[in-house]
Design a protein around this motif. Structure first.
Motif, PDB file in Angstrom:
ATOM      1  N   ALA A  23       5.983  45.889  38.377  1.00 39.20           N
ATOM      2  CA  ALA A  23       5.002  44.857  38.028  1.00 39.20           C
ATOM      3  C   ALA A  23       3.765  45.448  37.372  1.00 39.20           C
ATOM      4  CB  ALA A  23       4.616  44.072  39.281  1.00 39.20           C
ATOM      5  N   SER A  24       3.262  46.567  37.901  1.00 35.27           N
ATOM      6  CA  SER A  24       2.051  47.174  37.343  1.00 35.27           C
ATOM      7  C   SER A  24       2.277  47.632  35.901  1.00 35.27           C
ATOM      8  CB  SER A  24       1.602  48.363  38.201  1.00 35.27           C
ATOM      9  OG  SER A  24       2.619  49.346  38.283  1.00 35.27           O
ATOM     10  N   ASP A  25       3.502  48.093  35.590  1.00 37.75           N
ATOM     11  CA  ASP A  25       3.806  48.531  34.226  1.00 37.75           C
ATOM     12  C   ASP A  25       3.888  47.341  33.277  1.00 37.75           C
ATOM     13  OD1 ASP A  25       3.926  51.128  35.174  1.00 37.75           O
ATOM     14  OD2 ASP A  25       6.105  51.077  35.466  1.00 37.75           O
ATOM     15  N   VAL A  26       4.418  46.226  33.774  1.00 39.76           N
ATOM     16  CA  VAL A  26       4.491  45.013  32.949  1.00 39.76           C
ATOM     17  C   VAL A  26       3.085  44.509  32.642  1.00 39.76           C
ATOM     18  CG1 VAL A  26       5.251  42.611  32.886  1.00 39.76           C
ATOM     19  CG2 VAL A  26       6.760  44.362  33.835  1.00 39.76           C
ATOM     20  N   LEU A  27       2.213  44.479  33.652  1.00 40.93           N
ATOM     21  CA  LEU A  27       0.823  44.066  33.432  1.00 40.93           C
ATOM     22  C   LEU A  27       0.140  44.991  32.433  1.00 40.93           C
ATOM     23  CD1 LEU A  27      -0.518  43.173  37.015  1.00 40.93           C
ATOM     24  CD2 LEU A  27      -0.147  41.594  35.113  1.00 40.93           C
ATOM     25  N   HIS A  28       0.388  46.286  32.590  1.00 35.30           N
ATOM     26  CA  HIS A  28      -0.215  47.284  31.706  1.00 35.30           C
ATOM     27  C   HIS A  28       0.209  47.061  30.252  1.00 35.30           C
ATOM     28  CE1 HIS A  28      -0.866  51.892  30.866  1.00 35.30           C
ATOM     29  NE2 HIS A  28      -1.569  51.106  30.061  1.00 35.30           N
ATOM     30  N   LEU A  29       1.516  46.969  30.032  1.00 34.48           N
ATOM     31  CA  LEU A  29       2.020  46.810  28.668  1.00 34.48           C
ATOM     32  C   LEU A  29       1.566  45.496  28.062  1.00 34.48           C
ATOM     33  CD1 LEU A  29       3.695  47.702  26.281  1.00 34.48           C
ATOM     34  CD2 LEU A  29       5.725  46.789  27.407  1.00 34.48           C
ATOM     35  N   ASN A  30       1.655  44.415  28.820  1.00 31.64           N
ATOM     36  CA  ASN A  30       1.254  43.110  28.287  1.00 31.64           C
ATOM     37  C   ASN A  30      -0.221  43.106  27.883  1.00 31.64           C
ATOM     38  OD1 ASN A  30       1.939  40.131  27.895  1.00 31.64           O
ATOM     39  ND2 ASN A  30       0.187  39.999  29.298  1.00 31.64           N
ATOM     40  N   ALA A  31      -1.062  43.736  28.708  1.00 31.06           N
ATOM     41  CA  ALA A  31      -2.490  43.798  28.381  1.00 31.06           C
ATOM     42  C   ALA A  31      -2.722  44.622  27.113  1.00 31.06           C
ATOM     43  CB  ALA A  31      -3.271  44.386  29.552  1.00 31.06           C
TER      44      ALA A  31
END
Length: 216
Positions: free
Chosen positions: A116-124
């Protein structure tokens, strides 16, 4: 035994030096108007301690430095920023190739779904750099690679913006963020600040706890 030199200490010192070169860190920990993306996509309590009472991780590996080293290369990505009212959010993916934003992560085993943290990171990062598509690439210790593509999503970025505002206020007020338990807690260098320290005391048998005397 190769002489009296502490080679482990030498290696640790070298890794620490490289880490300081590749990690984005606040020049002024008290500056609540500059927030880094990596601070708010993970446990904010950990990020808060990193700012004001930092402890280095004991189990650093070259895998922790992989993305940072890529960013230092000529084809690596630069730092971007996004204005949120008076706050500036700064973020940096590993690469941007043909308008596709890429982040690399090293893992022991390839995950079935991205963290989840990687998805938030990439999306941002997609919003910060105004791109539409991104890819998370996981690389295992054995060299196996798996990747996950992502299309920019607004609701997810709104959650990042909310967390940026919360973290900024906590820094201004000098308030420690609430606990955000996750799988990363067990390897966090601040574990004992959040949870009860393990106590090695006298061991009791079940019979002793129940008051049953042993036959001599």
């Amino acid at each position: 035994m190769m002489g009296d030199r502490d080679y482990r200490k030498t290696i640790t010192t070298a890794i620490d030096a490289i880490t300081k070169e590749v990690e984005l860190q606040a020049t002024d920990p008290n500056d609540s108007k500059i927030i880094f993306l990596h601070e708010i996509v993970r446990c904010m309590r950990r990020s808060y301690f990193d700012r004001f009472d930092r402890e280095e991780q004991e189990d650093k590996t070259f895998g922790n430095l992989f993305g940072g080293l890529i960013r230092k290369l000529p084809y690596g990505s630069k730092v971007g920023q996004f204005a949120i009212d008076e706050i500036t959010l700064k973020g940096q993916p590993d690469m941007i190739v043909d308008d596709v934003v890429i982040i690399f992560k090293t893992v022991p085993v390839s995950p079935e779904v991205p963290f989840a943290s990687d998805v938030l990171h990439l999306n941002a990062c997609l919003w910060i750099f105004n791109k539409s598509e991104g890819v998370i690439i996981y690389i295992t210790d054995g060299g196996k690679e798996s990747s996950f593509a992502l299309i920019r999503e607004k609701k997810m970025f709104e959650e990042v913006i909310r967390r940026v505002r919360v973290f900024s206020n906590l820094i201004s007020d000098k308030k420690t963020p609430i606990l955000e338990p996750s799988a990363e807690c067990s390897t966090c260098q601040y574990y004992e600040r959040c949870f009860i320290k393990k106590h090695e005391g006298k061991q009791f048998s079940i019979s002793e706890l129940l008051g049953v005397k042993k036959d001599k």
